[in-house]
Design a protein around this motif. Structure first.
Motif, PDB file in Angstrom:
ATOM      1  N   GLU A  18       0.842  -1.196   0.000  1.00  0.00           N
ATOM      2  CA  GLU A  18       0.000   0.000   0.000  1.00  0.00           C
ATOM      3  C   GLU A  18       0.876   1.244   0.000  1.00  0.00           C
ATOM      4  O   GLU A  18       1.902   1.298   0.664  1.00  0.00           O
ATOM      5  CB  GLU A  18      -0.906   0.010   1.237  1.00  0.00           C
ATOM      6  CG  GLU A  18      -2.047   0.991   1.170  1.00  0.00           C
ATOM      7  CD  GLU A  18      -1.682   2.388   1.605  1.00  0.00           C
ATOM      8  OE1 GLU A  18      -2.447   3.305   1.286  1.00  0.00           O
ATOM      9  OE2 GLU A  18      -0.646   2.575   2.248  1.00  0.00           O
ATOM     10  N   ARG A  71      -7.950   4.105  -5.091  1.00  0.00           N
ATOM     11  CA  ARG A  71      -9.051   5.020  -4.822  1.00  0.00           C
ATOM     12  C   ARG A  71      -8.525   6.443  -4.978  1.00  0.00           C
ATOM     13  O   ARG A  71      -7.688   6.892  -4.200  1.00  0.00           O
ATOM     14  CB  ARG A  71      -9.610   4.833  -3.409  1.00  0.00           C
ATOM     15  CG  ARG A  71     -10.290   3.518  -3.174  1.00  0.00           C
ATOM     16  CD  ARG A  71     -11.577   3.430  -3.989  1.00  0.00           C
ATOM     17  NE  ARG A  71     -12.273   2.187  -3.772  1.00  0.00           N
ATOM     18  CZ  ARG A  71     -12.126   1.087  -4.496  1.00  0.00           C
ATOM     19  NH1 ARG A  71     -11.277   1.073  -5.484  1.00  0.00           N
ATOM     20  NH2 ARG A  71     -12.832   0.007  -4.249  1.00  0.00           N
ATOM     21  N   LEU A  94     -10.472   1.877   1.262  1.00  0.00           N
ATOM     22  CA  LEU A  94      -9.667   1.162   0.276  1.00  0.00           C
ATOM     23  C   LEU A  94      -9.384  -0.263   0.732  1.00  0.00           C
ATOM     24  O   LEU A  94      -9.546  -1.218  -0.030  1.00  0.00           O
ATOM     25  CB  LEU A  94      -8.349   1.897   0.029  1.00  0.00           C
ATOM     26  CG  LEU A  94      -7.323   1.155  -0.824  1.00  0.00           C
ATOM     27  CD1 LEU A  94      -7.824   1.002  -2.256  1.00  0.00           C
ATOM     28  CD2 LEU A  94      -5.987   1.860  -0.786  1.00  0.00           C
TER      29      LEU A  94
END
Length: 125
Positions: A18, A71, A94
């Motif tokens: 991420e 997103r 997300l």
């Protein structure tokens, strides 16, 4: 953990990396040159203070196609009091969407984001 393997492989989980980034939609101020006596004029259209932020997950699992889940968020135009970055709820949404889309366990590899995972109120298994 499996002998000689990884925790993600032992769980049959997706490994998800991420990260988030923010971009200004305002063009940067630049300098130029001109001959002496000829002042250059640089026109910039659509000058705005808007910002664009994106949070994304790159997801990998053995035997599966890799996936990119993201997103985007466009921040307000003239509201100076509005938040100009991603909130912890954006990251939570997300992760929740990725969990549903991947349909399995996730091992999350995360950078030093200021909002900690304990604020999400979600227990990932």
């Amino acid at each position: 953990m499996a002998a000689g393997g990884s925790a993600a492989a032992a769980l049959g989980a997706w490994v998800c990396f991420e990260d988030e980034a923010g971009f200004s939609l305002t063009p940067p101020t630049r300098r130029t040159w001109a001959r002496r006596g000829h002042t250059p004029v640089i026109r910039i259209r659509a000058r705005t203070q808007r910002r664009f932020s994106v949070a994304a997950l790159a997801c990998y699992k053995a035997g599966e196609r890799s996936r990119l889940i993201f997103r985007p968020r466009l921040h307000g135009r003239h509201d100076s009091s509005a938040r100009r970055s991603l909130a912890w709820t954006d990251c939570r949404d997300l992760l929740t969407a990725a969990h549903h889309q991947l349909g399995g366990n996730m091992v999350l590899v995360w950078d030093n984001l200021k909002c900690a995972t304990r604020r999400y109120g979600i227990e990932w298994r």
